[in-house]
Scaffold this active site. Structure first.
Site, PDB file in Angstrom:
ATOM      1  N   SER A 115       1.029  -1.156   0.041  1.00  0.00           N
ATOM      2  CA  SER A 115       0.097  -0.019  -0.073  1.00  0.00           C
ATOM      3  C   SER A 115       0.912   1.489   0.137  1.00  0.00           C
ATOM      4  O   SER A 115       1.938   1.350   0.734  1.00  0.00           O
ATOM      5  CB  SER A 115      -0.826   0.103   1.106  1.00  0.00           C
ATOM      6  OG  SER A 115      -1.447   1.303   1.365  1.00  0.00           O
ATOM      7  N   TYR A 137      -3.401   5.082  -4.490  1.00  0.00           N
ATOM      8  CA  TYR A 137      -4.760   5.865  -4.462  1.00  0.00           C
ATOM      9  C   TYR A 137      -4.668   6.959  -5.574  1.00  0.00           C
ATOM     10  O   TYR A 137      -3.574   7.361  -5.822  1.00  0.00           O
ATOM     11  CB  TYR A 137      -5.103   6.399  -2.968  1.00  0.00           C
ATOM     12  CG  TYR A 137      -5.542   5.115  -2.242  1.00  0.00           C
ATOM     13  CD1 TYR A 137      -6.682   4.183  -2.563  1.00  0.00           C
ATOM     14  CD2 TYR A 137      -4.769   4.918  -1.006  1.00  0.00           C
ATOM     15  CE1 TYR A 137      -6.861   3.334  -1.574  1.00  0.00           C
ATOM     16  CE2 TYR A 137      -5.263   3.893  -0.157  1.00  0.00           C
ATOM     17  CZ  TYR A 137      -6.193   3.087  -0.276  1.00  0.00           C
ATOM     18  OH  TYR A 137      -6.711   2.299   0.633  1.00  0.00           O
ATOM     19  N   THR A 163      -6.054   1.655  -6.766  1.00  0.00           N
ATOM     20  CA  THR A 163      -7.407   1.545  -5.930  1.00  0.00           C
ATOM     21  C   THR A 163      -8.132   2.841  -6.023  1.00  0.00           C
ATOM     22  O   THR A 163      -7.816   3.777  -5.355  1.00  0.00           O
ATOM     23  CB  THR A 163      -6.941   0.984  -4.740  1.00  0.00           C
ATOM     24  OG1 THR A 163      -6.105  -0.134  -4.494  1.00  0.00           O
ATOM     25  CG2 THR A 163      -8.180   0.716  -3.576  1.00  0.00           C
ATOM     26  N   LYS A 265      -8.140  -1.943  -9.115  1.00  0.00           N
ATOM     27  CA  LYS A 265      -8.751  -2.782  -8.067  1.00  0.00           C
ATOM     28  C   LYS A 265     -10.084  -1.923  -7.554  1.00  0.00           C
ATOM     29  O   LYS A 265     -10.052  -0.859  -7.430  1.00  0.00           O
ATOM     30  CB  LYS A 265      -7.659  -2.542  -6.804  1.00  0.00           C
ATOM     31  CG  LYS A 265      -8.214  -3.293  -5.308  1.00  0.00           C
ATOM     32  CD  LYS A 265      -6.913  -3.573  -4.642  1.00  0.00           C
ATOM     33  CE  LYS A 265      -7.715  -4.123  -3.262  1.00  0.00           C
ATOM     34  NZ  LYS A 265      -8.197  -3.148  -2.287  1.00  0.00           N
ATOM     35  N   HIS A 289     -13.614  -3.311  -1.394  1.00  0.00           N
ATOM     36  CA  HIS A 289     -12.443  -2.840  -0.535  1.00  0.00           C
ATOM     37  C   HIS A 289     -12.744  -3.507   0.761  1.00  0.00           C
ATOM     38  O   HIS A 289     -12.635  -2.604   1.986  1.00  0.00           O
ATOM     39  CB  HIS A 289     -12.521  -1.431  -0.280  1.00  0.00           C
ATOM     40  CG  HIS A 289     -11.352  -0.631  -0.137  1.00  0.00           C
ATOM     41  ND1 HIS A 289     -10.818   0.187  -0.978  1.00  0.00           N
ATOM     42  CD2 HIS A 289     -10.442  -0.672   0.981  1.00  0.00           C
ATOM     43  CE1 HIS A 289      -9.528   0.502  -0.384  1.00  0.00           C
ATOM     44  NE2 HIS A 289      -9.513   0.231   0.844  1.00  0.00           N
ATOM     45  N   ASP A 320     -11.153  -9.938  -4.546  1.00  0.00           N
ATOM     46  CA  ASP A 320     -10.514  -9.945  -3.256  1.00  0.00           C
ATOM     47  C   ASP A 320     -12.020  -9.503  -2.241  1.00  0.00           C
ATOM     48  O   ASP A 320     -12.673  -8.934  -2.737  1.00  0.00           O
ATOM     49  CB  ASP A 320      -9.433  -8.921  -2.671  1.00  0.00           C
ATOM     50  CG  ASP A 320      -9.857  -7.335  -2.990  1.00  0.00           C
ATOM     51  OD1 ASP A 320     -10.476  -6.819  -2.099  1.00  0.00           O
ATOM     52  OD2 ASP A 320      -9.553  -6.946  -4.196  1.00  0.00           O
ATOM     53  N   GLY A 321     -11.786  -9.849  -1.038  1.00  0.00           N
ATOM     54  CA  GLY A 321     -13.181  -9.940  -0.246  1.00  0.00           C
ATOM     55  C   GLY A 321     -13.615 -11.014   0.414  1.00  0.00           C
ATOM     56  O   GLY A 321     -14.319 -11.892  -0.231  1.00  0.00           O
ATOM     57  N   GLY A 322     -13.244 -11.265   1.765  1.00  0.00           N
ATOM     58  CA  GLY A 322     -13.843 -12.400   2.300  1.00  0.00           C
ATOM     59  C   GLY A 322     -13.265 -13.891   2.398  1.00  0.00           C
ATOM     60  O   GLY A 322     -13.828 -14.816   2.799  1.00  0.00           O
ATOM     61  N   ILE A 323     -12.143 -13.625   1.738  1.00  0.00           N
ATOM     62  CA  ILE A 323     -11.335 -15.156   1.768  1.00  0.00           C
ATOM     63  C   ILE A 323     -10.631 -15.462   2.950  1.00  0.00           C
ATOM     64  O   ILE A 323      -9.993 -14.643   3.615  1.00  0.00           O
ATOM     65  CB  ILE A 323     -10.070 -14.717   0.732  1.00  0.00           C
ATOM     66  CG1 ILE A 323     -10.730 -14.445  -0.900  1.00  0.00           C
ATOM     67  CG2 ILE A 323      -9.178 -16.212   0.601  1.00  0.00           C
ATOM     68  CD1 ILE A 323     -11.433 -15.539  -1.569  1.00  0.00           C
ATOM     69  N   ARG A 324     -11.172 -16.585   3.387  1.00  0.00           N
ATOM     70  CA  ARG A 324     -10.791 -16.920   4.807  1.00  0.00           C
ATOM     71  C   ARG A 324     -10.409 -18.311   4.842  1.00  0.00           C
ATOM     72  O   ARG A 324      -9.870 -19.137   5.643  1.00  0.00           O
ATOM     73  CB  ARG A 324     -11.977 -16.957   5.988  1.00  0.00           C
ATOM     74  CG  ARG A 324     -12.721 -15.658   5.948  1.00  0.00           C
ATOM     75  CD  ARG A 324     -11.705 -14.640   6.636  1.00  0.00           C
ATOM     76  NE  ARG A 324     -12.153 -13.248   6.796  1.00  0.00           N
ATOM     77  CZ  ARG A 324     -12.023 -12.331   5.872  1.00  0.00           C
ATOM     78  NH1 ARG A 324     -11.201 -12.316   4.816  1.00  0.00           N
ATOM     79  NH2 ARG A 324     -12.647 -11.032   6.141  1.00  0.00           N
ATOM     80  N   GLY A 343      -6.627  -9.890   2.446  1.00  0.00           N
ATOM     81  CA  GLY A 343      -6.356  -8.819   3.304  1.00  0.00           C
ATOM     82  C   GLY A 343      -6.189  -9.284   4.746  1.00  0.00           C
ATOM     83  O   GLY A 343      -5.284  -9.411   5.279  1.00  0.00           O
ATOM     84  N   ARG A 344      -7.497  -9.184   5.420  1.00  0.00           N
ATOM     85  CA  ARG A 344      -7.662  -9.142   6.759  1.00  0.00           C
ATOM     86  C   ARG A 344      -6.840 -10.929   7.237  1.00  0.00           C
ATOM     87  O   ARG A 344      -6.080 -10.764   8.174  1.00  0.00           O
ATOM     88  CB  ARG A 344      -9.095  -9.541   7.391  1.00  0.00           C
ATOM     89  CG  ARG A 344      -9.722  -8.072   7.302  1.00  0.00           C
ATOM     90  CD  ARG A 344     -11.003  -8.010   7.721  1.00  0.00           C
ATOM     91  NE  ARG A 344     -11.750  -6.606   7.728  1.00  0.00           N
ATOM     92  CZ  ARG A 344     -12.137  -6.387   6.524  1.00  0.00           C
ATOM     93  NH1 ARG A 344     -12.087  -6.949   5.543  1.00  0.00           N
ATOM     94  NH2 ARG A 344     -12.675  -4.990   6.549  1.00  0.00           N
TER      95      ARG A 344
END
Ligand SMILES: Cc1cc2nc3c(=O)[nH]c(=O)nc-3n(C[C@H](O)[C@H](O)[C@H](O)COP(=O)(O)O)c2cc1C
Length: 418
Positions: A115, A137, A163, A265, A289, A320-324, A343-344
């Site tokens: 980032s 950004y 992004t 993105k 995001h 991307d988003g919610g991949i666990r 991400g998280r």
């Protein structure tokens, strides 16, 4: 002979959920809260995770494959699993921050997304992971943007991620954590109660002799000091938002400077994906995001297939988003993603166990992908296809589908397709 209890304080974790629990235990409450953040009511972040659970497997009982392959590439970089690091400002999670993440990604054969708000410089990060994409950004004037792109190129970045899905939505129903302007003694004293409850986190920083760094070194002017996080955010907020011509301009500048690929993105809509193709991008990431932008945007996995069906032959489509879990990765690939960005999941691994924790997260995902391929009787991620899954009617959200030629009706903004 002393026999060690093998379960005592085992730093290895078996799932991302365990990493998250450890992160919550280790981090001061405001730092943990900043990681789990979703905007407003948190509907999108919730849907990002829950939607994967609606897609069902149809496993075989025999006929499984002994050899299974999951190698692929993203924007010219070969990767050993279809998972790359999504850029996040990893400020204050761990003293090594993005360096630990980049090293872990290199050790596991994948790409680091850095980032522009990161706490470590692009020079340091690209030195430990040659497969680094730098994220920007739309902030600052054009000369400043060119200077930052050129710095990333000189540091060895292999791609640029723009992004642009940010609308400065502020309110969070759970209450935003405090982010101090800078971490000086006064701030430390004020935050002491939250920090005191997490002595291990403080100890990790104390060992390095450093305090959490809330500056953005990649946004420093040539020869100048790095702005604070808030200084950087102010510049971003006050920059007029980009047009599609600006997107094409940015891609063109980056191509001229570096000859390297460009990813947009934050794409949610089919019409935007088509415009991104026109702007000459190499790749897009279907993304909201991580639920941090406009709450009530559908889960990214719901928006993926319509976008991939429209542009997947022309450009690389990521999600991307919610991949666990590894099974989430497999589902995303089946619906048209070439790879996913996390991400998280890696932030929790980083908080739980530094570089090893991030490697652990990548290993958990690799193991899950492999299990899914095994159970489905597949020998490669290339064989994944939506027909192999149980997908409920109405699962997909086709946003911004342009009208078909000859169709006199106004364009339908949202279509649920089966
Ligand atoms: C704490 C945090 C900071 C983030 N910072 C950035 C950033 O600086 N640049 C960016 O492009 N995306 C940023 N993101 C979004 C991620 O790159 C990614 O889109 C998102 O985390 C994916 O969802 P997941 O966390 O459910 O995997 C951030 C996300 C989080 C959680």
């Amino acid at each position: 002979m002393k026999i060690e209890n093998p379960w005592k304080q085992n730093p290895w974790f078996e799932s991302v959920a365990v990493a998250q629990r450890r992160a919550q235990k280790r981090l001061p409450a405001p730092v943990y809260a900043a990681l789990v953040a979703g905007s407003e009511a948190g509907l999108t972040i919730g849907d990002n995770e829950a939607a994967f659970g609606e897609i069902g497997f149809a496993p075989h009982v025999a006929g499984h494959r002994a050899e299974r392959s999951m190698t692929t590439s993203v924007m010219g970089q070969d990767i050993s699993l279809p998972v790359i690091i999504s850029p996040t400002g990893v400020q204050a999670v761990h003293p090594e921050g993005e360096l630990a993440v980049a090293r872990a990604a290199a050790a596991r054969g994948t790409v680091m997304g850095l980032s522009n708000f990161a706490s470590k410089s692009v020079e340091e990060v690209a030195a430990v992971n040659p497969s680094t994409f730098f994220q920007m950004y739309w902030t600052g004037d054009r000369d400043v943007m060119i200077q930052r792109m050129d710095r990333a190129r000189a540091a060895g970045a292999k791609g640029l991620i723009a992004t642009l899905d940010w609308s400065f939505s502020m309110g969070r129903d759970w209450g935003s954590p405090e982010i101090p302007e800078k971490v000086d003694l006064k701030t430390m004293v004020r935050l002491a109660p939250a920090v005191a409850r997490r002595p291990r986190w403080l100890y990790e920083f104390a060992k390095t002799g450093a305090i959490p760094d809330l500056t953005a070194p990649n946004l420093a002017p040539p020869g100048g000091a790095a702005p604070t996080f808030f200084g950087a955010y102010y510049e971003w907020m006050t920059t007029p938002p980009p047009s599609w011509e600006d997107v094409a301009w940015m891609r063109e500048q980056w191509a001229q400077l570096s000859g390297m690929p460009f990813m947009l993105k934050g794409v949610c809509r089919v019409d935007d994906a088509l415009r991104a193709v026109d702007a000459g991008v190499t790749a897009i990431s279907v993304s909201n995001h991580g639920g941090n932008n406009l709450d009530s945007t559908p889960a990214s996995i719901r928006m993926l297939k319509p976008v991939s069906d429209a542009v997947g032959e022309q450009i690389e489509v990521l999600l991307d988003g919610g991949i666990r879990r590894g099974s989430d990765v497999v589902k995303a690939l089946a619906l048209g993603a070439r790879a996913v960005m996390i991400g998280r999941a890696y932030l929790w691994g980083l908080a739980a166990n530094g570089q090893t924790g991030v490697e652990n997260v990548l290993d958990v995902l690799r193991g899950g992908i492999d299990s899914a391929l095994l159970g489905m009787g597949l020998s490669s991620i290339d064989e994944l296809h939506p027909d192999l899954f149980a997908i409920p009617v109405g699962f997909h959200r086709a946003l911004g589908v342009p009208p078909a030629p000859g169709d006199t009706q106004a364009p339908l903004a949202v279509t649920a397709i089966s």
